[in-house]
Write a protein that holds these residues in place. Sequence first.
Motif, PDB file in Angstrom:
ATOM      1  N   ILE A 312       4.431   1.708   1.848  1.00 37.42           N
ATOM      2  CA  ILE A 312       5.257   1.649   0.635  1.00 37.42           C
ATOM      3  C   ILE A 312       4.389   1.284  -0.567  1.00 37.42           C
ATOM      4  O   ILE A 312       4.513   1.879  -1.647  1.00 37.42           O
ATOM      5  CB  ILE A 312       6.408   0.627   0.812  1.00 37.42           C
ATOM      6  CG1 ILE A 312       7.396   1.145   1.868  1.00 37.42           C
ATOM      7  CG2 ILE A 312       7.126   0.361  -0.510  1.00 37.42           C
ATOM      8  CD1 ILE A 312       8.453   0.138   2.283  1.00 37.42           C
ATOM      9  N   GLU A 313       3.474   0.336  -0.350  1.00 37.47           N
ATOM     10  CA  GLU A 313       2.571  -0.046  -1.442  1.00 37.47           C
ATOM     11  C   GLU A 313       1.801   1.178  -1.953  1.00 37.47           C
ATOM     12  O   GLU A 313       1.721   1.426  -3.164  1.00 37.47           O
ATOM     13  CB  GLU A 313       1.597  -1.124  -0.976  1.00 37.47           C
ATOM     14  CG  GLU A 313       0.650  -1.574  -2.073  1.00 37.47           C
ATOM     15  CD  GLU A 313      -0.521  -2.411  -1.558  1.00 37.47           C
ATOM     16  OE1 GLU A 313      -0.956  -2.180  -0.402  1.00 37.47           O
ATOM     17  OE2 GLU A 313      -0.993  -3.274  -2.317  1.00 37.47           O
ATOM     18  N   ALA A 314       1.257   1.945  -0.990  1.00 33.53           N
ATOM     19  CA  ALA A 314       0.475   3.126  -1.376  1.00 33.53           C
ATOM     20  C   ALA A 314       1.340   4.113  -2.148  1.00 33.53           C
ATOM     21  O   ALA A 314       0.926   4.663  -3.173  1.00 33.53           O
ATOM     22  CB  ALA A 314      -0.122   3.778  -0.136  1.00 33.53           C
ATOM     23  N   GLU A 315       2.554   4.316  -1.680  1.00 31.17           N
ATOM     24  CA  GLU A 315       3.446   5.258  -2.374  1.00 31.17           C
ATOM     25  C   GLU A 315       3.766   4.794  -3.786  1.00 31.17           C
ATOM     26  O   GLU A 315       3.815   5.603  -4.726  1.00 31.17           O
ATOM     27  CB  GLU A 315       4.777   5.397  -1.618  1.00 31.17           C
ATOM     28  CG  GLU A 315       4.719   6.355  -0.449  1.00 31.17           C
ATOM     29  CD  GLU A 315       6.026   6.346   0.344  1.00 31.17           C
ATOM     30  OE1 GLU A 315       7.110   6.359  -0.285  1.00 31.17           O
ATOM     31  OE2 GLU A 315       5.956   6.293   1.581  1.00 31.17           O
ATOM     32  N   MET A 316       3.989   3.498  -3.922  1.00 26.71           N
ATOM     33  CA  MET A 316       4.336   2.975  -5.249  1.00 26.71           C
ATOM     34  C   MET A 316       3.149   3.079  -6.197  1.00 26.71           C
ATOM     35  O   MET A 316       3.289   3.386  -7.375  1.00 26.71           O
ATOM     36  CB  MET A 316       4.817   1.519  -5.160  1.00 26.71           C
ATOM     37  CG  MET A 316       6.125   1.323  -4.421  1.00 26.71           C
ATOM     38  SD  MET A 316       7.461   2.304  -5.127  1.00 26.71           S
ATOM     39  CE  MET A 316       7.851   3.360  -3.742  1.00 26.71           C
ATOM     40  N   LYS A 317       1.965   2.825  -5.658  1.00 24.76           N
ATOM     41  CA  LYS A 317       0.754   2.964  -6.483  1.00 24.76           C
ATOM     42  C   LYS A 317       0.595   4.398  -6.945  1.00 24.76           C
ATOM     43  O   LYS A 317       0.295   4.654  -8.111  1.00 24.76           O
ATOM     44  CB  LYS A 317      -0.483   2.547  -5.676  1.00 24.76           C
ATOM     45  CG  LYS A 317      -0.726   1.057  -5.775  1.00 24.76           C
ATOM     46  CD  LYS A 317      -2.137   0.677  -5.349  1.00 24.76           C
ATOM     47  CE  LYS A 317      -2.310  -0.818  -5.492  1.00 24.76           C
ATOM     48  NZ  LYS A 317      -3.111  -1.392  -4.406  1.00 24.76           N
ATOM     49  N   THR A 318       0.794   5.310  -6.009  1.00 23.84           N
ATOM     50  CA  THR A 318       0.672   6.725  -6.358  1.00 23.84           C
ATOM     51  C   THR A 318       1.669   7.090  -7.454  1.00 23.84           C
ATOM     52  O   THR A 318       1.371   7.890  -8.346  1.00 23.84           O
ATOM     53  CB  THR A 318       0.927   7.606  -5.111  1.00 23.84           C
ATOM     54  OG1 THR A 318       0.027   7.175  -4.096  1.00 23.84           O
ATOM     55  CG2 THR A 318       0.712   9.069  -5.405  1.00 23.84           C
ATOM     56  N   ALA A 319       2.850   6.472  -7.370  1.00 22.66           N
ATOM     57  CA  ALA A 319       3.863   6.767  -8.391  1.00 22.66           C
ATOM     58  C   ALA A 319       3.553   6.072  -9.718  1.00 22.66           C
ATOM     59  O   ALA A 319       4.282   6.232 -10.691  1.00 22.66           O
ATOM     60  CB  ALA A 319       5.243   6.351  -7.895  1.00 22.66           C
TER      61      ALA A 319
END
Length: 477
Positions: A312-319
């Motif tokens: 989730i952290e990675a996805e949020m960073k990407t966003a």
Amino acid sequence: MSEDSGSLPSKNNFSEWYNEILWRAEIMDVRYPVKGLYVWYPHGFAIRKATYGILRELLDRDHEETLFPLLIPEHEFMKEAEHIKGFEEEVYWVTHGGLSKLDVPLALRPTSETAIYPMYALWVRSHADLPLKYYQIVNTFRYETKHTRPLIRLREITSFKEAHTVHATWEDANNQVEEAAVLYREFYDRLCVPIVMSKRPDWDKFPGADFTLAADVIMPDGRTLQAGTIHHLGDNFAKTFDITYEDENGGQQLAFQTCYGISERCIAALISVHGDDKGLVLPPALAPVQIVIVPIIMKKMAEEVAQAAKDIEAEMKTAGYRVKIDDRPLRPGAKYYHWEMRGVPLRLEIGPRDIENGVVMAVNRLGEKTTLPRENLADGVSSLLDAFKDQLMASAVGKVKEKIHIVNSLDEAKEAVETGIAVVQWCGCEECADEIEKVLDVSLLGDDIRSEYIEKAEGKCIVCGRPGKQAVVGRSY
Ligand code: A5A
Ligand code: ZN
């Protein structure tokens, strides 16, 4: 216990609340051993960075950033009579270099007109150079004798944004004043902080200006904070500093100028308007951490939960979000407390049951829970954060409206300024303003009010009964 132990005083005791939140949310440390000077903690500095990032973004649309020296030679500083009168009691002087006395004493800039305009005299040559719109973000020094207060009344203003523009005519400069008013409104909109703009009375304008517009923020205790000012300088400084340009016909003309400034008072306003009894509440754009992920670790599926948090952290960073996982070995409650104090807009909780159900629990800073589908999580987060921002603005506007009182007499005004500002009718003369200020123990903030929260109306001066115009009065910081 952690450093988080204990709680904030209620925001109803605003002054205590304000002093405490500064260190509990790690914004400013007030223990620096010089009066009126304070230290930014990294978290406070990150809020500053986001705030001034927005200010820069807005200015960079059609201004250019520059940087002038801190020290101003005495002979430049002493050129503009009104300006000197306004500032002479507030200036720090550098008189020595090492052990030798300086030939020319140097002022620490209290503001930079007298540093910038001698250079403008060299830079402005022809009408083709105009308009010229530069700004800088610097520290300035003012030997304030009123009660100093972190972010509000400083002796070193660390975050002084000052724009200085040059124009061919008085009207062009006046249009720039209007543009600056729109710009400041947009800036405070981004902070979700409502402002009331008005024109300061003549005796309260910037020293050396034709007139001053000010943006006032109504603080939770009902007092107002001047959180930005815009000055039409006419050709007053151009005369003093010889800022002229060659017009189309080859003649030399005096230039007209404006300047407008915002200090870290904008951050005092941001904190004060939105914060609550649990700590800071930050609009997403201003939050150093926008999303905190708290994995709910149990014996069951511990590894899967830790992995899900990372995904989730990675996805949020990407966003594009500023996001943190809090996987410290603490009770969830202690973590919630920690991040609520620091104003994080959104918390995402993920536990074994959520993984099984393909969901994530989202809780915004106001405690509202939403179950988001794990799939396309960034979309769900994005709409929650948007809604959260709108909610902060609506709530701030609601609170401000409650603090604006339209009144018809001195008695009503007296009551009104106990909880907010009073909008009165005033004939415009200084005697009546003195009377209002004396009876109410307030400042007459200004007329020519620009506020969507104040409906225009006509009436009679509450002191003398002559035809009046609307004016705002209030107790100011
Ligand atoms: N050169 C112009 C822009 C100027 O100096 N204007 S000013 O004096 O009005 O300052 C600009 C803004 O800085 C004020 O509107 C106020 O919001 C802020 N300010 C002034 N003195 C301050 C102080 N001692 N501490 C914190 N902010 C201050
Ligand atoms: Zn009157």
